[in-house]
Design a protein around this motif. Sequence first.
Motif, PDB file in Angstrom:
ATOM      1  N   GLU A  96      -4.130   0.093  11.160  1.00  0.00           N
ATOM      2  CA  GLU A  96      -4.635  -0.144   9.809  1.00  0.00           C
ATOM      3  C   GLU A  96      -5.334  -1.504   9.721  1.00  0.00           C
ATOM      4  O   GLU A  96      -6.424  -1.632   9.149  1.00  0.00           O
TER       5      GLU A  96
ATOM      6  N   TYR B 214      -6.609   0.448   0.994  1.00  0.00           N
ATOM      7  CA  TYR B 214      -5.923  -0.540   1.820  1.00  0.00           C
ATOM      8  C   TYR B 214      -6.129  -1.958   1.301  1.00  0.00           C
ATOM      9  O   TYR B 214      -6.187  -2.907   2.085  1.00  0.00           O
TER      10      TYR B 214
ATOM     11  N   VAL C 179       0.593   6.383   3.807  1.00  0.00           N
ATOM     12  CA  VAL C 179       0.483   5.094   4.495  1.00  0.00           C
ATOM     13  C   VAL C 179       1.716   4.920   5.383  1.00  0.00           C
ATOM     14  O   VAL C 179       2.836   4.816   4.899  1.00  0.00           O
TER      15      VAL C 179
ATOM     16  N   ASP D 193       0.824  -1.209   0.000  1.00  0.00           N
ATOM     17  CA  ASP D 193       0.000   0.000   0.000  1.00  0.00           C
ATOM     18  C   ASP D 193       0.861   1.263   0.000  1.00  0.00           C
ATOM     19  O   ASP D 193       0.465   2.283  -0.575  1.00  0.00           O
TER      20      ASP D 193
END
Length: 401
Positions: A202, A334, A192, A67
């Motif tokens: 996350e 994600y 991220v 990601d």
Amino acid sequence: MLKNHRSIILILGALTALGPFSIDMYLPAFPAIAEALHTDIAHVTLSLTSFFVGISVGQLICGPLLDRFGRKKPLVIGLVIYILAAIGCAVVPGVWWLVGMRLLLALGGCVGMVAGRAVVRDVFPVHETAGVFSTLMLVMGIAPIIAPTVGGYVTAYLGWRYVFVVLAVIALLMLVAVVRYLPESKTPDATVSLRIKAICREYLEVMKERSFVWYTIAGGAASAGMFAYISGSPFVYMKLFGLSESQYGWAFGANAFGLIAGSQVNRVLLKTYTPAKIALALAIVLMAVAGLLVLAGFWQAQWLVMGLVWCFLLCLGFLSPNTTALALQPFTRYAGSASALLGAIQMVAGALASAAVSMLHNGTIVPMVAVMAGCAAVSLLSQMGSQRHALKAAPVISVKS
């Protein structure tokens, strides 16, 4: 389907199959490895355990990396690690070196498994992803059929170390294909974070998506039933049913063909039915098959047991692509982390099912069929849970008179 989409699916299928191929190809070499490294097969088996540990933990590590940096860069690095680890496995001087190299091999190879699912979510429309996962399962299903045979011939004619040389060459070809033909499907996202707390947060966000949890459990439990079969079938088929090694190989291949057949018929059904409807229907069928399997086991009905195991894997061929697509459907940004968490949960479920079969071993067929039935029951209950969640989440439309 566009021509470049076909090439993408082919590359992703090969990457996804790298993990299963890495497991199945060296299994016939266990006796030769034990003799060459002056140890026993039990210690060689630890290299299989370390691989499962690496592939489970590794997926959780590489998800956020995919990601953050996009799909291609981590994938290339993972394949390079895999190639170096495969060469390391080929030259190990002792069994503990092999255990360590197999761990590293898994850490490199798992990137392809996670990236494959994430790229599918990136590239293909939501309504096509279940069909694409069915195609990927076709490639994955071929691995258990040809990998042990290839590994056996390589071991017999060249020696067990060349099994890992062949794996290194395969990974090198994949690396070339990824660099030259696989487009980047996600731009790097510097927002991220790779801090431990942020990564954990996350994954917690992913887990808050109820449909992801239900469908991941449903698919993971069904897949765990397959691991129970893989763990228990050598004893059941060869010791209890009296099959020779070659006959067992044919039975193993036939069951893998059932998995392939289910995944390909699923592609046809997706033209008419939604993935959710197919998944629920097949979960019900899977539970019915598992129940009959338990009864056949108590009856000691050899050919009925083998036929029902084939039906179990046929149902899994329908179920797995649809639950995977439905689990990843809510995610865009994600998708890599969601794919990693899904893969890790399914691998842990498979390891637990295999361990349960081993722990419950009592010299009968009961442990294998009982664990398979339990996995089918969990899958069905999870599917029912996902349906209830979907009904609760659906907007209520009131009609005024």
